[in-house]
Design a protein around this motif. Structure first.
Motif, PDB file in Angstrom:
ATOM      1  N   GLN A  11       0.864  -1.175   0.000  1.00 43.06           N
ATOM      2  CA  GLN A  11       0.000   0.000   0.000  1.00 43.06           C
ATOM      3  C   GLN A  11       0.899   1.223   0.000  1.00 43.06           C
ATOM      4  O   GLN A  11       1.704   1.396   0.913  1.00 43.06           O
ATOM      5  CB  GLN A  11      -0.919   0.020   1.215  1.00 43.06           C
ATOM      6  N   LEU A  12       0.757   2.050  -1.008  1.00 46.01           N
ATOM      7  CA  LEU A  12       1.615   3.211  -1.176  1.00 46.01           C
ATOM      8  C   LEU A  12       0.846   4.481  -0.813  1.00 46.01           C
ATOM      9  O   LEU A  12      -0.249   4.711  -1.331  1.00 46.01           O
ATOM     10  CB  LEU A  12       2.117   3.299  -2.612  1.00 46.01           C
ATOM     11  N   VAL A  13       1.443   5.286   0.043  1.00 47.20           N
ATOM     12  CA  VAL A  13       0.814   6.537   0.456  1.00 47.20           C
ATOM     13  C   VAL A  13       1.821   7.663   0.288  1.00 47.20           C
ATOM     14  O   VAL A  13       2.869   7.669   0.945  1.00 47.20           O
ATOM     15  CB  VAL A  13       0.335   6.473   1.915  1.00 47.20           C
ATOM     16  N   GLU A  14       1.486   8.621  -0.577  1.00 50.36           N
ATOM     17  CA  GLU A  14       2.364   9.757  -0.831  1.00 50.36           C
ATOM     18  C   GLU A  14       2.022  10.929   0.082  1.00 50.36           C
ATOM     19  O   GLU A  14       0.876  11.074   0.523  1.00 50.36           O
ATOM     20  CB  GLU A  14       2.235  10.241  -2.286  1.00 50.36           C
ATOM     21  N   SER A  15       3.024  11.761   0.308  1.00 46.25           N
ATOM     22  CA  SER A  15       2.825  13.009   1.038  1.00 46.25           C
ATOM     23  C   SER A  15       3.917  13.991   0.628  1.00 46.25           C
ATOM     24  O   SER A  15       4.875  13.601  -0.043  1.00 46.25           O
ATOM     25  CB  SER A  15       2.864  12.781   2.552  1.00 46.25           C
ATOM     26  N   GLY A  16       3.747  15.240   1.024  1.00 49.87           N
ATOM     27  CA  GLY A  16       4.778  16.230   0.777  1.00 49.87           C
ATOM     28  C   GLY A  16       4.498  17.208  -0.336  1.00 49.87           C
ATOM     29  O   GLY A  16       5.270  18.139  -0.562  1.00 49.87           O
ATOM     30  N   GLY A  17       3.402  17.006  -1.049  1.00 48.74           N
ATOM     31  CA  GLY A  17       3.075  17.949  -2.107  1.00 48.74           C
ATOM     32  C   GLY A  17       2.645  19.297  -1.543  1.00 48.74           C
ATOM     33  O   GLY A  17       2.461  19.453  -0.332  1.00 48.74           O
ATOM     34  N   GLY A  18       2.518  20.271  -2.406  1.00 44.97           N
ATOM     35  CA  GLY A  18       2.096  21.593  -1.977  1.00 44.97           C
ATOM     36  C   GLY A  18       2.274  22.606  -3.082  1.00 44.97           C
ATOM     37  O   GLY A  18       2.491  22.247  -4.244  1.00 44.97           O
ATOM     38  N   SER A  19       2.179  23.861  -2.702  1.00 43.68           N
ATOM     39  CA  SER A  19       2.318  24.966  -3.652  1.00 43.68           C
ATOM     40  C   SER A  19       3.573  25.749  -3.335  1.00 43.68           C
ATOM     41  O   SER A  19       3.785  26.142  -2.183  1.00 43.68           O
ATOM     42  CB  SER A  19       1.104  25.885  -3.561  1.00 43.68           C
ATOM     43  N   VAL A  20       4.400  25.962  -4.346  1.00 46.47           N
ATOM     44  CA  VAL A  20       5.625  26.724  -4.177  1.00 46.47           C
ATOM     45  C   VAL A  20       5.808  27.643  -5.370  1.00 46.47           C
ATOM     46  O   VAL A  20       5.189  27.456  -6.420  1.00 46.47           O
ATOM     47  CB  VAL A  20       6.873  25.806  -4.048  1.00 46.47           C
ATOM     48  N   GLN A  21       6.678  28.618  -5.195  1.00 51.24           N
ATOM     49  CA  GLN A  21       7.027  29.486  -6.306  1.00 51.24           C
ATOM     50  C   GLN A  21       8.165  28.856  -7.105  1.00 51.24           C
ATOM     51  O   GLN A  21       8.912  28.015  -6.593  1.00 51.24           O
ATOM     52  CB  GLN A  21       7.440  30.857  -5.793  1.00 51.24           C
ATOM     53  N   ALA A  22       8.279  29.276  -8.338  1.00 52.16           N
ATOM     54  CA  ALA A  22       9.353  28.792  -9.193  1.00 52.16           C
ATOM     55  C   ALA A  22      10.699  29.021  -8.516  1.00 52.16           C
ATOM     56  O   ALA A  22      10.926  30.069  -7.906  1.00 52.16           O
ATOM     57  CB  ALA A  22       9.317  29.495 -10.539  1.00 52.16           C
ATOM     58  N   GLY A  31      11.687  27.143  -6.063  1.00 50.93           N
ATOM     59  CA  GLY A  31      11.579  26.540  -4.748  1.00 50.93           C
ATOM     60  C   GLY A  31      11.820  25.043  -4.752  1.00 50.93           C
ATOM     61  O   GLY A  31      12.114  24.445  -5.795  1.00 50.93           O
ATOM     62  N   SER A  32      11.676  24.442  -3.574  1.00 49.42           N
ATOM     63  CA  SER A  32      11.931  23.013  -3.401  1.00 49.42           C
ATOM     64  C   SER A  32      10.802  22.343  -2.630  1.00 49.42           C
ATOM     65  O   SER A  32      10.125  22.986  -1.814  1.00 49.42           O
ATOM     66  CB  SER A  32      13.241  22.802  -2.623  1.00 49.42           C
ATOM     67  N   LEU A  33      10.633  21.070  -2.903  1.00 50.07           N
ATOM     68  CA  LEU A  33       9.722  20.224  -2.149  1.00 50.07           C
ATOM     69  C   LEU A  33      10.345  18.841  -2.046  1.00 50.07           C
ATOM     70  O   LEU A  33      11.121  18.434  -2.923  1.00 50.07           O
ATOM     71  CB  LEU A  33       8.366  20.104  -2.852  1.00 50.07           C
ATOM     72  N   ARG A  34       9.966  18.106  -0.999  1.00 47.05           N
ATOM     73  CA  ARG A  34      10.366  16.710  -0.902  1.00 47.05           C
ATOM     74  C   ARG A  34       9.124  15.851  -0.726  1.00 47.05           C
ATOM     75  O   ARG A  34       8.382  16.018   0.242  1.00 47.05           O
ATOM     76  CB  ARG A  34      11.328  16.479   0.262  1.00 47.05           C
ATOM     77  N   LEU A  35       8.933  14.953  -1.663  1.00 41.62           N
ATOM     78  CA  LEU A  35       7.828  14.022  -1.605  1.00 41.62           C
ATOM     79  C   LEU A  35       8.271  12.740  -0.908  1.00 41.62           C
ATOM     80  O   LEU A  35       9.422  12.324  -1.029  1.00 41.62           O
ATOM     81  CB  LEU A  35       7.323  13.681  -3.012  1.00 41.62           C
TER      82      LEU A  35
END
Length: 126
Positions: free
Chosen positions: A3-14, A16-20
């Motif tokens: 069972q795969l559950v993702e998290s870490g998405g969101g809204s950022v400006q160009a 920027g960084s995110l970690r999923l």
């Protein structure tokens, strides 16, 4: 059962960084090919990055040098570090996994993957 559950998405400006993150609830051993795919509105789903059980990685040309895929082999959690994000990276990001592939056959081919998460939305504004 995987069972795969993702998290870490969101809204950022160009720029920027995110970690999923992708938690594999049925993780039993390290013999998984796991990866990230994404689908933008009105477009087909495409491969972003995959990580084989031996640690080898493959990236889409559009994200090379900006995204890094990694995995915690104890927990079975897959990560996608996304730096220098661009508006064209806006999409729903999906984690995928397949167990027991013969070595060297972990590719950005979504039909190879039997397990999928529900997705996490990434929005990059200019």
């Amino acid at each position: 059962q995987v069972q795969l559950v993702e998290s870490g998405g969101g809204s950022v400006q160009a720029g920027g960084s995110l970690r999923l993150s992708c938690v594999n609830g049925g993780y039993t051993d390290s013999n998984y090919c796991m990866g990230w795919f994404r689908q933008a509105p009105g477009k087909a789903r495409e491969g972003v990055a995959v990580l084989d059980s031996d640690g080898s990685t493959t990236y889409a040309d559009s994200v090379k040098g900006r995204f890094t895929v990694s995995k915690d082999n104890v927990k079975g959690t897959l990560y996608l570090q996304m730096n220098n994000l661009k508006p064209e990276d806006t999409a729903m990001y999906y984690c995928a996994a397949v167990h027991g592939l013969v070595g060297g056959n972990c590719h950005l081919v979504q039909d190879d993957f039997g397990y999928w998460g529900q997705g996490t939305q990434v929005t990059v504004s200019s």
